[in-house]
Each structure stands twice: as structure tokens, then as C-alpha cells.
Scaffold this active site. Structure first.
Site, mmCIF file in Angstrom:
data_model
loop_
_atom_site.group_PDB
_atom_site.id
_atom_site.type_symbol
_atom_site.label_atom_id
_atom_site.label_comp_id
_atom_site.label_asym_id
_atom_site.label_seq_id
_atom_site.Cartn_x
_atom_site.Cartn_y
_atom_site.Cartn_z
ATOM 1 N N ASP A 116 57.196 11.354 29.944
ATOM 2 C CA ASP A 116 58.549 10.878 29.673
ATOM 3 C C ASP A 116 58.490 9.811 28.590
ATOM 4 O OD1 ASP A 116 61.330 10.766 30.059
ATOM 5 O OD2 ASP A 116 61.132 9.019 31.351
ATOM 6 N N HIS A 123 69.308 2.539 24.132
ATOM 7 C CA HIS A 123 68.895 2.380 25.526
ATOM 8 C C HIS A 123 67.866 1.262 25.652
ATOM 9 C CE1 HIS A 123 67.653 3.262 29.594
ATOM 10 N NE2 HIS A 123 66.409 3.496 29.193
ATOM 11 N N ARG A 132 65.579 -8.478 30.408
ATOM 12 C CA ARG A 132 64.710 -9.510 29.815
ATOM 13 C C ARG A 132 65.549 -10.503 29.032
ATOM 14 N NH1 ARG A 132 62.229 -4.711 28.707
ATOM 15 N NH2 ARG A 132 62.846 -4.800 26.514
ATOM 16 N N GLU A 189 69.137 9.385 34.743
ATOM 17 C CA GLU A 189 68.851 9.218 33.325
ATOM 18 C C GLU A 189 69.088 10.550 32.632
ATOM 19 O OE1 GLU A 189 65.635 5.563 33.121
ATOM 20 O OE2 GLU A 189 64.941 7.598 32.710
ATOM 21 N N GLU A 191 68.554 13.034 29.886
ATOM 22 C CA GLU A 191 67.498 13.257 28.917
ATOM 23 C C GLU A 191 67.469 14.719 28.480
ATOM 24 O OE1 GLU A 191 63.722 11.654 29.943
ATOM 25 O OE2 GLU A 191 64.552 9.996 31.129
ATOM 26 N N ASP A 221 65.915 12.307 34.866
ATOM 27 C CA ASP A 221 64.727 11.606 35.373
ATOM 28 C C ASP A 221 65.202 10.454 36.255
ATOM 29 O OD1 ASP A 221 61.985 11.309 35.627
ATOM 30 O OD2 ASP A 221 61.897 9.791 34.071
ATOM 31 N N ARG A 225 65.785 1.528 40.244
ATOM 32 C CA ARG A 225 65.686 0.374 39.345
ATOM 33 C C ARG A 225 65.085 -0.864 40.003
ATOM 34 N NH1 ARG A 225 65.825 2.794 34.513
ATOM 35 N NH2 ARG A 225 67.773 3.910 34.129
ATOM 36 N N GLN A 228 61.413 -0.193 40.352
ATOM 37 C CA GLN A 228 60.848 -0.195 39.002
ATOM 38 C C GLN A 228 60.644 -1.611 38.484
ATOM 39 O OE1 GLN A 228 63.285 1.904 36.175
ATOM 40 N NE2 GLN A 228 61.872 1.618 34.485
ATOM 41 N N LYS A 241 59.675 6.277 39.703
ATOM 42 C CA LYS A 241 59.945 7.462 38.885
ATOM 43 C C LYS A 241 59.350 8.732 39.480
ATOM 44 C CE LYS A 241 61.829 5.762 34.996
ATOM 45 N NZ LYS A 241 63.039 6.285 34.353
ATOM 46 N N THR A 245 62.181 14.444 39.405
ATOM 47 C CA THR A 245 62.720 14.695 38.072
ATOM 48 C C THR A 245 63.372 16.067 38.115
ATOM 49 O OG1 THR A 245 60.987 13.395 36.975
ATOM 50 C CG2 THR A 245 62.184 14.983 35.626
ATOM 51 N N THR A 332 65.913 8.334 28.166
ATOM 52 C CA THR A 332 67.368 8.243 28.304
ATOM 53 C C THR A 332 68.066 8.328 26.949
ATOM 54 O OG1 THR A 332 67.087 6.861 30.258
ATOM 55 C CG2 THR A 332 69.258 6.859 29.232
ATOM 56 N N GLU A 346 72.926 0.940 32.268
ATOM 57 C CA GLU A 346 73.671 0.533 31.075
ATOM 58 C C GLU A 346 75.182 0.578 31.319
ATOM 59 O OE1 GLU A 346 71.980 2.063 27.177
ATOM 60 O OE2 GLU A 346 71.063 3.424 28.626
#
Length: 401
Positions: A116, A123, A132, A189, A191, A221, A225, A228, A241, A245, A332, A346
């Protein structure tokens, strides 16, 4: 005019003769390889005599594995033969159309490796700003190479497979010790995935891309969160993850996407030679994401910073070979507008801005019982549209331990 009496099998419809995706249907006689024609599918075992011995042996089994291994010349030849058959005035001997909504899709091939990527600048920047705060939103290496991680091939499932809420360790800013339990921040996600085939090979160039990629699928996927966030310090995600999937059961041939090719956005820094594309393999794909039938987002693949050809070149430049059945996903798909964000992280800005569904309920992250559906299309020849098979999955409660 064609012998296929299906109004959805027309050049102005996504699954007309310009598309012809491959899949595997579960029937009373076991799994069967088929090609989609509108709302119907044509099992290829029934018309093996029209394909000839060399091509028929690639599709009379219960998966696409032999076809993936056969390589590009066989892919081209079979596609042209099928286009001739499905656009003819009369049906070939043995032809038997079946409704796609009356049959369950099986996993169309054996997944070898799954990788992935993380290739949407929007994103990456949004995720950085959410998770962050106070630091640069974009990783320093993002502009220089396609970021990615090796995923779990054993939990790649075909569309329609239910997804159990995963459990793992979580730790928030106020916790002294981590806690274990079901994720509270389950996400999707949106993708695009690429199914590999041909001879196993490493050290591929971007020009080798069409020799080693059979076609494209939509991929969800799923992500936990909170799990993660805690486990990705400092290494990449694992439990957050690896639990599931989802991919569409219909594989759109790469050749069908020829008219969707566009350049990727111009990079800010000079690229390493192995990542330079002489012919662009960015793709103009329009995706849609729905939760319980509410349209949440319309991500555009044209905004991706790295093409699938560049991803394949990077994936193999270190010496790791790509083999038939390997699958890699774009990461994503997100764009500059709010409605183009391809995940709930998001869309709800980390859970601080809930979205409202059509029934009035609000979501920050997915709840048990939610059904997520991804669909998409690409421009085809003469103004037509090329369809990407949808991928759906319903969230079930966590498995009790």
C-alpha cells in the site's frame, strides 16, 4: 447492434464493450471466470470453443491466475477476441448470460504480495496537520519517492465480504497506560489498486509498467486510526491495517484505461532517473464514496503525486520481484476540496467536525452496521466512460476474545 440485449451494455454506459472487466462468479457448478457485459456476465468456460485452445486454457479454470501469468500479448489477444464475440450480431454456441446481481463474486485471483502506497499530497498534508500539529505536514521524503509499506495479502477480500471491527492497543494523550479493545476510530480509505501479471521481474522501469500490470481495481484499505496512532511509533502500521482490505471483484483491464492517461502533477524537485516517465501513466479517474447510501466524497485520482508506473518502478528497484497476483494500492485518494477527501480522518478532521448522513445520524468514524461503497469511472474512447467495479463492505462488531 449486438446479440446482448442489455441496455447497460452500450458505448455510453460504464460497462459497455469499451470496458469488459474480468471477474470470477460463484455458480452452482463452482467458480467460473467471466467477463462483465452491462448488468450481465458472460462465463468464458461456456464459450471456450470460440476462444481456441491456447486462450481457452487461460480462462476455463476457477480463477484468473493462469491469465495473469500469461502476459501482455495473451491479454491483448483475449480482449480483442472477446470484443469481437460480444459485439457480434448473434450469440456464439454455448453462450449463457447471467445476471451479476444474482451471483456472488469470488476472489478473482490468488493474492501474492500486497503493498500500500501513500501517494496523495493532499492526503499526506491533511494527515500531517491533523496528527502532527506544530510540525511540517508533509514528510521530507514525500517529494522524492513513493512512500509505502508491505501489507497483509491474507486479509485482502473481495467486495461484499463483511469486515469485523478490529481490536488492538490504544493510547490517548491522557492515558497513563495503553488499553486493549475494539477500535473506536474505524475508517475507510478510497484507493485504486493494480493487479500484476507477466513474468516475475525486478528492477523495472516506468516503461515496463504495461508489461507487468494486468488491470485496475478499486480498493478500500480499512484503517483503525487509534490503533494506528499508537503502534506507528516509530515503525509503520500493523494491526491497524492488517485486519482487512477490500477490493472490487471486477478487474478493469489496463488497456481499457488508455484514454484516461494524463501526466502526474509536476514535482518540485528533480526525480531520480528510475522514476522519470517518458510516457505518462497518471490516470483521470473519478471516484465516489458512500456510507449507507449517503454520498460522502468524490475523490479525483488526477491529483495523485505519483503514478502507478512510478510506484511499480520504486517497488522493484531494490531487487524485489513483482509476480503474477501481486497487488499494490495507490494510498488514499484525496484532492484539494473538502468533498474530495478520501477518508473520514480528513472528512471529519480527526473527529472534530462530524458529517451528517441522509437519515440525520452523524458520524466521526464508522459504526457497526455501516456499509461503505466505493465506485468509479474513467474516460473512454469517443466520449464514453470506462467503469471500475464497485467495492462494498459492511462493518460488523468486533470478535469477542
Amino acid at each position: 447492434m449486438t446479440w446482448i440485449a442489455d441496455p447497460e451494455f452500450a458505448p455510453d454506459r460504464p460497462f459497455g464493450p469499451q470496458t469488459l472487466p474480468y471477474g470470477v462468479l460463484t455458480t452452482g457448478n463452482g467458480p467460473v471466470v467471466a467477463v462483465r457485459v452491462g448488468r450481465h456476465a458472460l462465463p468464458l468456460r461456456d464459450i471456450a470453443g470460440e476462444l481456441g485452445p491456447r486462450l481457452s486454457e487461460l480462462v476455463v479454470g476457477d480463477s484468473l491466475d493462469p491469465l495473469l501469468a500469461a502476459g501482455r500479448e495473451a491479454w491483448r489477444e483475449l480482449r480483442e477476441r472477446l470484443r469481437t464475440i460480444v459485439t457480434a450480431d448473434s450469440a456464439p454456441p454455448g453462450a449463457n448470460l447471467v445476471r451479476t446481481d444474482w451471483h456472488t463474486l469470488a476472489m478473482p485471483f490468488t493474492v501474492g504480495d500486497f503493498v500500500d502506497f501513500y501517494s496523495s499530497r493532499y492526503h499526506a498534508e491533511n494527515t500531517g496537520r491533523i496528527l502532527r500539529r506544530g510540525s511540517s505536514p508533509l514528510p521530507e521524503n514525500f517529494e522524492h519517492l513513493p512512500l509505502g509499506y508491505h501489507g497483509r495479502a491474507g486479509t485482502v477480500h473481495v467486495s461484499g465480504t463483511d469486515v469485523h471491527r478490529p481490536s488492538g492497543q490504544r493510547k490517548t494523550a491522557g492515558d497513563v497506560q495503553p488499553a486493549f479493545g475494539p477500535t473506536r476510530r474505524l475508517d475507510f480509505e478510497a484507493e485504486v489498486g493494480f493487479v500484476c501479471g507477466g513474468e516475475p521481474a525486478a528492477h523495472l522501469s516506468t516503461a515496463d509498467f504495461p508489461e507487468h500490470v494486468f488491470g485496475a481495481v478499486l480498493v478500500n484499505d480499512w484503517s483503525a486510526r487509534d490503533i494506528q496512532s499508537w503502534e506507528s511509533k516509530p515503525l509503520g502500521p500493523l494491526l491497524s491495517k492488517s485486519f482487512a482490505t477490500s477490493m472490487s471483484g471486477w478487474i478493469t483491464p489496463l488497456e481499457a484505461l488508455e484514454h484516461a492517461r494524463i501526466p502526474v502533477p509536476k514535482p518540485e524537485f528533480p526525480l531520480q532517473a528510475y522514476l522519470v516517465e517518458e510516457e505518462p501513466w497518471g490516470l483521470d479517474l473519478a471516484l465516489e464514496v458512500r456510507c449507507n447510501e449517503t454520498l460522502l466524497a468524490r475523490p479525483r485520482f488526477e491529483h495523485m503525486a505519483w503514478s502507478a508506473a512510478q510506484q511499480l518502478a520504486h517497488l522493484t528497484v531494490g531487487g524485489a520481484p513483482v509476480r503474477p497476483g501481486d497487488l499494490y494500492a495507490s494510498g488514499t485518494v484525496s484532492g484539494p476540496e473538502r468533498e474530495q477527501r478520501g477518508c473520514l480522518l480528513e472528512l471529519t478532521w480527526g473527529g472534530s467536525d462530524p458529517i451528517t448522513l441522509a437519515d440525520g445520524e452523524q458520524r466521526t468514524f464508522l459504526q457497526d452496521g455501516d456499509r461503505v461503497t466505493l465506485s468509479g469511472s474513467a474516460p473512454g474512447p469517443d466520449g464514453s466512460a470506462v467503469g471500475l467495479g464497485e467495492v462494498t463492505g459492511t462493518v460488523l462488531a468486533a470478535v469477542r476474545r
